[in-house]
Design a protein around this motif. Structure first.
Motif, mmCIF file in Angstrom:
data_model
loop_
_atom_site.group_PDB
_atom_site.id
_atom_site.type_symbol
_atom_site.label_atom_id
_atom_site.label_comp_id
_atom_site.label_asym_id
_atom_site.label_seq_id
_atom_site.Cartn_x
_atom_site.Cartn_y
_atom_site.Cartn_z
ATOM 1 N N LEU A 48 0.828 -1.206 0.000
ATOM 2 C CA LEU A 48 0.000 0.000 0.000
ATOM 3 C C LEU A 48 0.865 1.259 0.000
ATOM 4 O O LEU A 48 0.510 2.260 -0.651
ATOM 5 N N ARG A 49 1.983 1.238 0.690
ATOM 6 C CA ARG A 49 2.876 2.406 0.677
ATOM 7 C C ARG A 49 3.526 2.584 -0.677
ATOM 8 O O ARG A 49 3.714 3.722 -1.142
ATOM 9 N N LEU A 50 3.882 1.487 -1.333
ATOM 10 C CA LEU A 50 4.551 1.597 -2.628
ATOM 11 C C LEU A 50 3.628 2.117 -3.715
ATOM 12 O O LEU A 50 4.077 2.726 -4.688
ATOM 13 N N PHE A 51 2.303 1.879 -3.590
ATOM 14 C CA PHE A 51 1.370 2.410 -4.584
ATOM 15 C C PHE A 51 1.337 3.935 -4.554
ATOM 16 O O PHE A 51 0.966 4.563 -5.545
ATOM 17 N N ALA A 52 1.714 4.518 -3.432
ATOM 18 C CA ALA A 52 1.782 5.973 -3.340
ATOM 19 C C ALA A 52 3.134 6.517 -3.776
ATOM 20 O O ALA A 52 3.327 7.740 -3.777
ATOM 21 N N SER A 53 4.053 5.644 -4.164
ATOM 22 C CA SER A 53 5.386 6.081 -4.572
ATOM 23 C C SER A 53 5.324 6.758 -5.938
ATOM 24 O O SER A 53 4.623 6.308 -6.843
ATOM 25 N N ASP A 61 7.668 6.754 -8.045
ATOM 26 C CA ASP A 61 8.574 6.032 -8.943
ATOM 27 C C ASP A 61 7.745 5.254 -9.962
ATOM 28 O O ASP A 61 6.994 4.337 -9.621
ATOM 29 N N ARG A 62 7.855 5.628 -11.237
ATOM 30 C CA ARG A 62 7.069 4.965 -12.278
ATOM 31 C C ARG A 62 7.481 3.510 -12.459
ATOM 32 O O ARG A 62 6.637 2.653 -12.727
ATOM 33 N N ALA A 63 8.767 3.232 -12.346
ATOM 34 C CA ALA A 63 9.219 1.842 -12.485
ATOM 35 C C ALA A 63 8.612 0.969 -11.400
ATOM 36 O O ALA A 63 8.202 -0.171 -11.657
ATOM 37 N N MET A 64 8.519 1.496 -10.198
ATOM 38 C CA MET A 64 7.906 0.745 -9.112
ATOM 39 C C MET A 64 6.408 0.565 -9.356
ATOM 40 O O MET A 64 5.841 -0.503 -9.084
ATOM 41 N N ARG A 65 5.750 1.603 -9.872
ATOM 42 C CA ARG A 65 4.317 1.480 -10.165
ATOM 43 C C ARG A 65 4.058 0.405 -11.225
ATOM 44 O O ARG A 65 3.138 -0.397 -11.084
ATOM 45 N N VAL A 66 4.865 0.395 -12.267
ATOM 46 C CA VAL A 66 4.697 -0.628 -13.303
ATOM 47 C C VAL A 66 4.950 -2.015 -12.732
ATOM 48 O O VAL A 66 4.241 -2.976 -13.062
ATOM 49 N N CYS A 67 5.948 -2.134 -11.866
ATOM 50 C CA CYS A 67 6.222 -3.427 -11.241
ATOM 51 C C CYS A 67 5.040 -3.876 -10.388
ATOM 52 O O CYS A 67 4.665 -5.050 -10.399
ATOM 53 N N LEU A 68 4.444 -2.953 -9.653
ATOM 54 C CA LEU A 68 3.275 -3.291 -8.839
ATOM 55 C C LEU A 68 2.122 -3.764 -9.704
ATOM 56 O O LEU A 68 1.444 -4.746 -9.394
#
Length: 782
Positions: free
Chosen positions: A358-363, A365-372
């Motif tokens: 849930l914390r990473l969805f607010a990041s 970082d586009r690369a992290m969002r795509v990974c999620l």
């Protein structure tokens, strides 16, 4: 007596001052200790308790006291972790981390080869530390002295005779032979000359031989005596040579634990495994640079499913979590976290990983969002529905409007994954608004994926908005210049054929699909033909269930409940022309513009005024006011072409676009199409109906509809005479010719008089034209 001792020990363990709650007993091999599962009272965390009964085993008391003292002072990752040591007059308690005897696994042969290599590497490294840095001899290395922790790591214990060789009165010299089952595991030089032989040989020699017995028993499952050590059995081939040097009968050339580790760590050595590399690199993951971190993660990805799961959950996972959240681990580290999380139970996953997700969805970082979004399929079943709607989706929708096309596309694809967890209000509200934007995205791939997404979530949409949204979206996509978008729309229409009503299929879907039957691309045409056949078959099936006619059935006396409007001779097979003429003449008042003709004049000079333009029933039977009978026959004066120039006509022919637009003006039900406009009703009193015998009274119709206007006078011959007589009966010399315009007309209201006698029917108006050669004569309608 034994029962009494056990009761006393239990009472002590259950006392309020004892910080642990002792539970079930765990079976051990020959040992001076009793192992039990336990929990800490302060936090209810699991642990293990080693219990030594002083009264029952007083001869072994020096061994128990030595073990407790060494475990307190010796700290090493490969040594069992001690939580507390409690000694009283009757017992010695050593509370440690939760452990399980290694012999449980070796006897069942439940350990994989990679796990055994990893465990042996840990034990050998620990012995290296004891022998080299500690200048000590363990003297009790065997399977019974090794335990596995909750993380799956091998932990060394059995410190009953652990002694420093710097001490002259080391306990190993006097009490080494008291260790249970020591004769079976003793090295040849100890079995022959006692433990004093340790002084004459290398310090590491006894422990190296014990390490060799551990290698043999770990791979083969049992150990009966030193005579079996000559046959390696299931020991891997690349480990056989070092193993034989460990169990050499001569202690001088015997391989030390440190050298055993060095040989295994050489290139291609038996300790060069991904699991060992991960173990060494996990603790310093946050300090690694990007290249070292990528190498570590590649090794983590290379692990197979037979590695110890608990080790990753307890040891590796915390380091990965810290790296991805604080150390800039990025998407690769998060992928490794999810791989470990797949084998975690739901409650544990929710406790350890859900907050991070849930914390990473607010990041940002586009690369992290795509990974999620890419890994959302592996997570969605673990995320509670309330968290999806309340926390995750509000952050996820920012991807629909992101400036990076890859984020928008992955967000659209992720809708299929989360749709089952979204509420109906979210689906039919916020989600559809965002999909409406991506359906018009500048990227053709995003538009295509939006169409595919709508087709797959069609049954999740609300019944009130489903048809409208899908037909509008798919129809728009059929006109998309991107060929795959058009093909996706056709496939979506085919897949969702059951969500539309038969009426929508016939009136909205089929017309839209027909456009694609002549698409420039063949595979689009093929898809269109399949979709067309699907909907055509459904419409035909529905049409077969309809009744033959919607006309009400006749009543018992043969009369129908209501008389439909006359539209010509319907019984005649060739009556289509009669229907067209009759229908058109009945609805002539709906034509655009006005026909300004003078009203018909009765024989007595009274104007025949029509009260309404046409009845609402559609029949051509106008209502007129009848005056006294006059013998003269009334005829409309024929006009020449030049005299009809004052009649209103369109200034220019209508354009084709306007004609096409006119189709949109018709009502769906057709009720108002054939009705006369109400604006043409005359403000005269109601009159008795006039039976025309089925023929239209054009004279009365013209009299009521056409009134002279100042700017558009009627042609000569149709002007109303000033003295109340018809134009036909007036002498030619009495007509006004001063200006060509008709004289001012005084409107005289017509009052219906009640006849003293039976009403005389008005004679029919003679509509026969005077000029046989005139193209616009009314005779064309006979």
């Amino acid at each position: 007596m034994d029962f009494l001792k056990s009761a006393v020990a239990s009472a002590i363990a259950k006392s309020s001052s004892f910080p642990f709650t002792i539970g079930d007993r765990v079976d051990l091999d020959a040992s001076i200790w009793t192992l039990s599962n336990a929990t800490k009272k302060d936090d209810n965390s699991p642990c293990s308790v080693f219990t030594f009964d002083i009264a029952a085993q007083r001869s072994y008391l020096p061994l128990a006291k030595n073990a407790a003292r060494k475990l307190r002072t010796l700290r090493h990752p490969g040594v069992i972790k001690v939580l507390d040591v409690i000694e009283n007059e009757t017992h010695i308690y050593i509370a440690t981390e939760k452990v399980t005897p290694l012999s449980w696994h070796t006897k069942r042969k439940s350990l994989s080869e990679e796990t055994i290599r990893w465990g042996l590497y840990t034990v050998a490294s620990t012995l290296k530390f004891i022998n080299n840095e500690g200048s000590s001899v363990h003297g009790n290395v065997r399977v019974g002295s090794v335990y596995t922790s909750d993380s799956g790591e091998w932990k060394l214990a059995g410190f009953e005779v652990l002694s420093s060789m710097n001490e002259d009165d080391a306990i190993i010299y006097n009490y080494g032979s008291l260790v249970p089952d020591s004769n079976r595991y003793a090295p040849p030089e100890i079995a022959a000359g006692g433990w004093s032989a340790v002084k004459k040989n290398p310090l590491y020699a006894p422990d190296s031989f014990g390490l060799g017995t551990l290698v043999y028993e770990a791979f083969n499952g049992s150990f009966t005596g030193t005579d079996r050590l000559a046959q390696p059995g299931s020991i891997p081939s690349n480990m056989v040579a070092p193993y034989k040097r460990l169990v050499n009968n001569n202690p001088k050339p015997r391989l030390s634990a440190g050298h055993f580790v060095e040989q295994g760590k050489k290139t291609g050595g038996f300790f060069e495994t991904p699991l060992i590399h991960i173990t060494e690199g996990a603790d310093s993951l946050g300090l690694k640079n990007e290249q070292e971190r990528d190498q570590f993660l590649n090794e983590l990805d290379g692990l197979t499913d037979d590695f110890p799961e608990d080790f990753f959950k307890i040891k590796i996972l915390p380091e990965l979590l810290k790296s991805v959240e604080f150390g800039g681990g990025g998407p690769k580290v998060f992928g490794a976290i999810l791989k470990i999380g797949t084998k975690m139970p739901d409650d544990e996953w929710e406790a350890k990983l859900l907050p991070l997700v849930l914390r990473l969805f607010a990041s940002p970082d586009r690369a992290m969002r795509v990974c999620l979004l890419d890994n959302l399929t592996a997570m969605i079943d673990r995320i509670p529905q309330k968290d999806v709607n309340g926390k995750m989706f509000p952050m996820m929708v920012t991807g629909f409007t992101d400036t990076a096309p890859v984020v928008r596309e992955q967000t659209v694809k992720a809708v299929l994954t989360v749709i089952s967890k979204l509420s109906d209000r979210t689906i039919n509200g916020e989600l559809l608004r965002y999909l409406a934007k991506t359906a018009n995205d500048e990227q053709p791939g995003i538009r295509t994926n939006t169409t595919i997404c709508l087709g797959k979530i069609a049954r999740n949409l609300g019944t009130s908005s489903r048809t409208k949204v899908l037909i509008a979206a798919f129809t728009r996509s059929l006109r998309d210049p991107f060929v795959h978008a058009r093909n996706a729309a056709l496939m979506a229409f085919t897949a969702t054929s059951d969500v539309f009503s038969e009426e929508d299929c016939a009136t909205k879907v089929l017309p839209a699909i027909c456009l694609s039957l002549i698409d420039k691309e063949k595979f689009v045409r093929d898809t269109a033909n399949k979709a067309f056949d699907t909907y055509t078959a459904r419409v035909k099936k529905y049409a077969e269930s309809l009744p033959d006619t919607a006309t009400p059935a006749a009543t018992a006396d043969g009369a129908r409940p209501s008389t439909p409007a006359r539209i010509g001779n319907q019984n005649d097979a060739s009556g289509w022309a009669g229907w067209a003429i009759s229908s058109f003449t009945n609805k002539i008042s709906t034509a655009k513009g006005e026909m300004n003709n003078a009203p018909a004049i009765a024989a007595n000079g009274t104007a025949l005024t029509q009260t309404t333009s046409l009845p609402t029933s559609g029949r051509a039977t106008p209502t007129v006011t009848a005056g006294p009978e006059r013998p003269a026959t009334i005829r409309l004066a024929s006009t020449t072409t030049s005299q009809r120039t004052s009649v209103e006509r369109p200034s220019e022919p209508a354009r084709e676009d306007d004609a096409m637009d006119a189709w949109g003006e018709f009502d769906d039900d057709g009720d108002n199409f054939f009705d006369a406009p109400a604006a043409n009703k005359a403000a005269t009193p109601a009159a008795a109906p006039f039976d025309d015998g089925g023929e239209p009274d054009f004279a009365g119709w013209l009299a009521a509809q056409n009134k002279p206007k100042a700017k558009n006078p009627l042609p000569k011959g149709l002007n109303k005479p000033t003295n109340g007589t018809s134009l036909a009966s007036r002498p030619a010399g009495t007509r006004s010719a001063s200006s060509g315009a008709p004289a001012a007309k005084k409107v005289v209201p017509v009052v219906q008089k009640k006849p003293a006698v039976a009403p005389v029917p008005v004679k029919k108006v003679d509509l026969e034209p005077k000029d046989e050669g005139n193209d616009d004569d009314w005779g064309a309608w006979d």
